[in-house]
Design a protein around this motif. Structure first.
Motif, PDB file in Angstrom:
ATOM      1  N   ALA A  95       0.824  -1.213   0.000  1.00 20.07           N
ATOM      2  CA  ALA A  95       0.000   0.000   0.000  1.00 20.07           C
ATOM      3  C   ALA A  95       0.856   1.259   0.000  1.00 20.07           C
ATOM      4  N   SER A  96       2.042   1.175   0.616  1.00 22.40           N
ATOM      5  CA  SER A  96       2.939   2.332   0.666  1.00 22.40           C
ATOM      6  C   SER A  96       3.651   2.554  -0.659  1.00 22.40           C
ATOM      7  N   GLN A  97       3.974   1.460  -1.358  1.00 27.16           N
ATOM      8  CA  GLN A  97       4.798   1.553  -2.567  1.00 27.16           C
ATOM      9  C   GLN A  97       3.998   1.764  -3.841  1.00 27.16           C
ATOM     10  N   TYR A  98       2.755   1.291  -3.852  1.00 29.47           N
ATOM     11  CA  TYR A  98       1.974   1.337  -5.085  1.00 29.47           C
ATOM     12  C   TYR A  98       0.649   2.069  -4.866  1.00 29.47           C
ATOM     13  N   ASP A  99       0.076   2.520  -5.957  1.00 25.85           N
ATOM     14  CA  ASP A  99      -1.195   3.240  -5.892  1.00 25.85           C
ATOM     15  C   ASP A  99      -2.360   2.281  -6.125  1.00 25.85           C
ATOM     16  N   TYR A 100      -3.224   2.189  -5.129  1.00 24.37           N
ATOM     17  CA  TYR A 100      -4.427   1.366  -5.242  1.00 24.37           C
ATOM     18  C   TYR A 100      -5.658   2.258  -5.105  1.00 24.37           C
ATOM     19  N   ASP A 101      -6.727   1.842  -5.769  1.00 21.66           N
ATOM     20  CA  ASP A 101      -7.972   2.593  -5.686  1.00 21.66           C
ATOM     21  C   ASP A 101      -8.798   2.177  -4.478  1.00 21.66           C
ATOM     22  N   LEU A 102      -8.502   0.998  -3.918  1.00 16.09           N
ATOM     23  CA  LEU A 102      -9.270   0.490  -2.788  1.00 16.09           C
ATOM     24  C   LEU A 102      -8.505  -0.656  -2.138  1.00 16.09           C
ATOM     25  N   VAL A 103      -8.690  -0.809  -0.820  1.00 16.07           N
ATOM     26  CA  VAL A 103      -8.057  -1.904  -0.074  1.00 16.07           C
ATOM     27  C   VAL A 103      -9.150  -2.699   0.636  1.00 16.07           C
ATOM     28  N   ILE A 104      -9.040  -4.024   0.559  1.00 16.19           N
ATOM     29  CA  ILE A 104      -9.917  -4.931   1.304  1.00 16.19           C
ATOM     30  C   ILE A 104      -9.034  -5.701   2.266  1.00 16.19           C
ATOM     31  N   THR A 105      -9.327  -5.647   3.556  1.00 16.67           N
ATOM     32  CA  THR A 105      -8.474  -6.336   4.522  1.00 16.67           C
ATOM     33  C   THR A 105      -9.277  -7.070   5.588  1.00 16.67           C
ATOM     34  N   ASP A 106      -8.771  -8.231   5.974  1.00 15.41           N
ATOM     35  CA  ASP A 106      -9.297  -8.930   7.132  1.00 15.41           C
ATOM     36  C   ASP A 106      -8.784  -8.204   8.373  1.00 15.41           C
ATOM     37  N   ILE A 107      -9.380  -8.460   9.534  1.00 14.91           N
ATOM     38  CA  ILE A 107      -8.887  -7.853  10.775  1.00 14.91           C
ATOM     39  C   ILE A 107      -7.801  -8.728  11.403  1.00 14.91           C
ATOM     40  N   ILE A 108      -8.056 -10.039  11.509  1.00 14.59           N
ATOM     41  CA  ILE A 108      -7.091 -10.938  12.136  1.00 14.59           C
ATOM     42  C   ILE A 108      -6.101 -11.402  11.070  1.00 14.59           C
ATOM     43  N   LEU A 109      -4.875 -10.857  11.156  1.00 13.59           N
ATOM     44  CA  LEU A 109      -3.834 -11.138  10.176  1.00 13.59           C
ATOM     45  C   LEU A 109      -2.509 -11.430  10.878  1.00 13.59           C
ATOM     46  N   PRO A 110      -1.620 -12.220  10.247  1.00 16.94           N
ATOM     47  CA  PRO A 110      -0.281 -12.411  10.806  1.00 16.94           C
ATOM     48  C   PRO A 110       0.548 -11.127  10.690  1.00 16.94           C
ATOM     49  N   LYS A 111       1.494 -10.952  11.607  1.00 18.69           N
ATOM     50  CA  LYS A 111       2.525  -9.902  11.578  1.00 18.69           C
ATOM     51  C   LYS A 111       2.011  -8.503  11.879  1.00 18.69           C
ATOM     52  N   MET A 112       0.846  -8.135  11.393  1.00 17.40           N
ATOM     53  CA  MET A 112       0.204  -6.852  11.706  1.00 17.40           C
ATOM     54  C   MET A 112      -1.289  -7.006  11.480  1.00 17.40           C
ATOM     55  N   ASP A 113      -2.106  -6.716  12.502  1.00 22.50           N
ATOM     56  CA  ASP A 113      -3.543  -6.940  12.325  1.00 22.50           C
ATOM     57  C   ASP A 113      -4.156  -5.864  11.425  1.00 22.50           C
ATOM     58  N   GLY A 114      -5.380  -6.131  10.994  1.00 24.44           N
ATOM     59  CA  GLY A 114      -6.035  -5.243  10.037  1.00 24.44           C
ATOM     60  C   GLY A 114      -6.311  -3.854  10.582  1.00 24.44           C
ATOM     61  N   LEU A 115      -6.515  -3.730  11.888  1.00 18.98           N
ATOM     62  CA  LEU A 115      -6.755  -2.413  12.483  1.00 18.98           C
ATOM     63  C   LEU A 115      -5.512  -1.541  12.378  1.00 18.98           C
ATOM     64  N   ASP A 116      -4.348  -2.105  12.742  1.00 19.14           N
ATOM     65  CA  ASP A 116      -3.103  -1.341  12.639  1.00 19.14           C
ATOM     66  C   ASP A 116      -2.756  -1.068  11.177  1.00 19.14           C
ATOM     67  N   LEU A 117      -3.030  -2.030  10.310  1.00 15.87           N
ATOM     68  CA  LEU A 117      -2.792  -1.829   8.880  1.00 15.87           C
ATOM     69  C   LEU A 117      -3.627  -0.665   8.364  1.00 15.87           C
ATOM     70  N   ILE A 144     -11.172   1.847   2.359  1.00 11.72           N
ATOM     71  CA  ILE A 144     -10.804   0.561   2.960  1.00 11.72           C
ATOM     72  C   ILE A 144     -12.065  -0.172   3.406  1.00 11.72           C
ATOM     73  N   ILE A 145     -12.193  -1.415   2.967  1.00  9.42           N
ATOM     74  CA  ILE A 145     -13.281  -2.282   3.413  1.00  9.42           C
ATOM     75  C   ILE A 145     -12.691  -3.343   4.328  1.00  9.42           C
ATOM     76  N   MET A 146     -13.244  -3.476   5.529  1.00 12.07           N
ATOM     77  CA  MET A 146     -12.789  -4.499   6.454  1.00 12.07           C
ATOM     78  C   MET A 146     -13.687  -5.722   6.372  1.00 12.07           C
ATOM     79  N   LEU A 147     -13.070  -6.896   6.282  1.00  9.74           N
ATOM     80  CA  LEU A 147     -13.789  -8.163   6.312  1.00  9.74           C
ATOM     81  C   LEU A 147     -13.511  -8.818   7.661  1.00  9.74           C
ATOM     82  N   THR A 148     -14.543  -9.265   8.347  1.00 14.07           N
ATOM     83  CA  THR A 148     -14.339  -9.863   9.657  1.00 14.07           C
ATOM     84  C   THR A 148     -15.500 -10.759  10.041  1.00 14.07           C
ATOM     85  N   ALA A 149     -15.216 -11.670  10.943  1.00 17.56           N
ATOM     86  CA  ALA A 149     -16.265 -12.535  11.486  1.00 17.56           C
ATOM     87  C   ALA A 149     -16.936 -11.871  12.676  1.00 17.56           C
ATOM     88  N   LEU A 150     -16.416 -10.723  13.105  1.00 17.17           N
ATOM     89  CA  LEU A 150     -16.927 -10.019  14.279  1.00 17.17           C
ATOM     90  C   LEU A 150     -17.874  -8.914  13.836  1.00 17.17           C
TER      91      LEU A 150
END
Length: 227
Positions: free
Chosen positions: A41-63, A76-82
């Motif tokens: 996300a820092s290096q390239y230009d995206y029109d939209l991001v879809i992210t889960d919340i529970i992720l390895p190395k950095m969770d979706g909230l911090d991302l 940003i669209i968050m996908l979650t079971a919560l």
């Protein structure tokens, strides 16, 4: 062609989403952990991001917070079971624009994506960099807010909500309209996240001032009005 970054550690889910979006003409990049998602996300230009919340190395909230810090304005669209109100508020506080609870249908995800991309395109075409009402100033370029010269620190979703209210001053805004225009979703009467955010704004916008600007119209909605 719109470029979308998907950050999801479940390869089966990410491949299903990728395939469904590519069939609609979107260009898709996959990441399987939060740190890789942040780097892309820092290096390239995206029109939209879809992210889960529970992720390895950095969770979706911090991302989400990191993406808003380095490239504010990417939907940003968050996908979650919560799916509780508290979970949604936490996601919106992190800077998410929409929140989709698993399991979901692809057509619903597509509708959310189209709505966010359309909203961003509309915002980019609007003239002017500022909104003003009754001593309240909002700079759309720097995303800063002041009231009578005093700086007010808002989260991304608080900013979006206040922006919509400032674009529609002295008009009662029903919860369903706010949900549609600010969150790009249908208002769920079983949750009260809109009321939660109105209270957040009141504490920041009105608490230290004699004249209140944000008012509740019982059974109708909310209104920005100097009275």
């Amino acid at each position: 062609m719109h470029r979308i970054l998907i950050v999801e550690d479940d390869e089966r889910v990410s491949e299903l989403i990728k395939r469904g979006l590519e069939e609609q003409g979107y260009e898709i990049t996959l990441a399987y952990d939060g740190l890789t998602g942040k780097k892309l996300a820092s290096q390239y230009d995206y029109d939209l991001v879809i992210t889960d919340i529970i992720l390895p190395k950095m969770d979706g909230l911090d991302l989400c917070k990191e993406i808003n810090r380095v490239k504010s304005g990417i939907p940003i669209i968050m996908l979650t079971a919560l799916g509780t109100t508290d979970d949604k508020v936490e996601g919106f506080d992190a800077g998410a624009d929409d929140y989709l609870v698993k399991p979901f249908e692809m057509r619903e995800l597509l509708a959310r994506i189209r709505a966010l991309l359309k909203r961003n395109a509309r915002a980019a075409s609007q003239p002017g960099n500022s909104l003003n009402y009754a001593g309240l100033e909002m700079n759309l370029r720097t995303r800063s807010v002041k009231r009578n010269g005093t700086e007010i620190d808002l989260t991304p979703k608080e900013f979006s909500l206040l922006k919509y209210m400032m674009q529609n001053p002295e008009r009662v805004l029903p919860r369903a309209e706010i949900a549609d225009k600010v969150w790009n979703t249908h208002f769920d009467t079983g949750t009260n996240f809109i009321d939660v955010y109105i209270n957040y704004l009141r504490k920041k916008i009105d608490k230290d001032f004699n004249k209140k600007l944000i008012h509740t119209k019982t059974g109708m909605g909310f209104i920005l009005k100097a009275e």
